[in-house]
Design a protein around this motif. Structure first.
Motif, short mmCIF file in Angstrom:
data_model
loop_
_atom_site.label_atom_id
_atom_site.label_comp_id
_atom_site.label_asym_id
_atom_site.label_seq_id
_atom_site.Cartn_x
_atom_site.Cartn_y
_atom_site.Cartn_z
N THR A 1 83.54 11.75 26.81
CA THR A 1 84.90 11.74 26.29
C THR A 1 84.94 11.17 24.88
O THR A 1 85.55 11.76 23.97
N LEU A 2 84.27 10.05 24.67
CA LEU A 2 84.27 9.41 23.37
C LEU A 2 83.64 10.30 22.30
O LEU A 2 84.19 10.49 21.22
N ALA A 3 82.48 10.88 22.61
CA ALA A 3 81.82 11.78 21.66
C ALA A 3 82.69 13.01 21.40
O ALA A 3 82.83 13.45 20.26
N GLY A 4 83.28 13.55 22.44
CA GLY A 4 84.14 14.72 22.28
C GLY A 4 85.33 14.44 21.38
O GLY A 4 85.67 15.25 20.52
N LEU A 5 85.97 13.28 21.58
CA LEU A 5 87.09 12.90 20.72
C LEU A 5 86.65 12.76 19.27
O LEU A 5 87.37 13.17 18.35
N PHE A 6 85.49 12.15 19.07
CA PHE A 6 84.98 11.98 17.70
C PHE A 6 84.74 13.35 17.06
O PHE A 6 85.16 13.58 15.92
N PHE A 7 84.06 14.26 17.75
CA PHE A 7 83.76 15.57 17.18
C PHE A 7 85.04 16.38 16.93
O PHE A 7 85.16 17.05 15.91
N GLU A 8 85.99 16.31 17.87
CA GLU A 8 87.24 17.03 17.69
C GLU A 8 88.01 16.49 16.47
O GLU A 8 88.60 17.26 15.71
N LEU B 1 88.10 0.90 12.24
CA LEU B 1 87.46 2.21 12.17
C LEU B 1 86.35 2.22 11.13
O LEU B 1 85.25 2.74 11.38
N GLU B 2 86.59 1.64 9.97
CA GLU B 2 85.56 1.60 8.94
C GLU B 2 84.33 0.83 9.42
O GLU B 2 83.20 1.26 9.24
N ARG B 3 84.55 -0.31 10.05
CA ARG B 3 83.45 -1.13 10.56
C ARG B 3 82.64 -0.35 11.60
O ARG B 3 81.41 -0.30 11.55
N ILE B 4 83.32 0.30 12.50
CA ILE B 4 82.64 1.06 13.57
C ILE B 4 81.90 2.25 12.99
O ILE B 4 80.73 2.51 13.33
#
Length: 166
Positions: free
Chosen positions: A17-24, A142-145
């Motif tokens: 889910t996390l990777a999918g949200l990032f790619f989307e 978000l920038e840190r991550i």
């Protein structure tokens, strides 16, 4: 590393889910920015990113290999992009006198002028499509991550470039 909850069903794994949200999110943002730059200025997002990376670099130049890592283009893809930008007078290839193996892409005055023209609209687009929905704390998190993830998966992008002293 933290333990990750691993559900019985692998398809329910929160990592997917996390990777999918990032790619989307990445794909959606890139599509929005590309459409707007193309419509407003006749320039692709990837081409503008090359100019922007050069404009933000010391001496407004980067080794082609470092530039490729930063804009996530293959060496051949970047070479074609630099060929087009060079043909349009926005970028020049510069040899390094101390290392014959190194070639730099350098922003020309015309290239800097082009960045200066496009930048205000691009910043507005980023505000509308990316940073606007976030508060200051969200943006800092978000920038840190993203820096941590980028440093892990793409260390070439953070490696300092060696610049020629001419």
């Amino acid at each position: 590393m933290e333990d990750v909850d691993r559900p019985d069903e692998p398809l329910d794994d929160p990592r997917l889910t996390l990777a999918g949200l990032f790619f989307e999110t990445h794909d959606g943002l890139t599509a929005h920015l590309s459409r707007r730059l193309e419509a407003d200025f006749g320039m692709t997002h990837q081409t503008f990113e090359v100019l922007l990376r050069l404009a933000r670099s010391p001496e407004q130049r980067l080794r082609l290999s470092d530039l490729a890592a930063q804009v996530t283009m293959s060496a051949s893809g970047l070479s074609r992009a630099v060929d087009r930008l060079e043909r349009d007078g926005l970028v020049a290839r510069v040899d390094c006198p101390t290392d014959r193996r190194s070639v730099y892409a350098a922003l020309t005055d015309a290239g800097r002028d082009r960045v200066d023209v496009l930048l205000p609209a691009h910043l507005d687009h980023l505000e509308e499509e990316f940073t606007g929905p976030l508060d200051a704390s969200d943006r800092a998190d978000l920038e840190r991550i993203l820096r941590r993830l980028r440093d892990h998966v793409n260390p070439e992008a953070v490696r300092a470039s060696t610049f020629c002293n001419e």
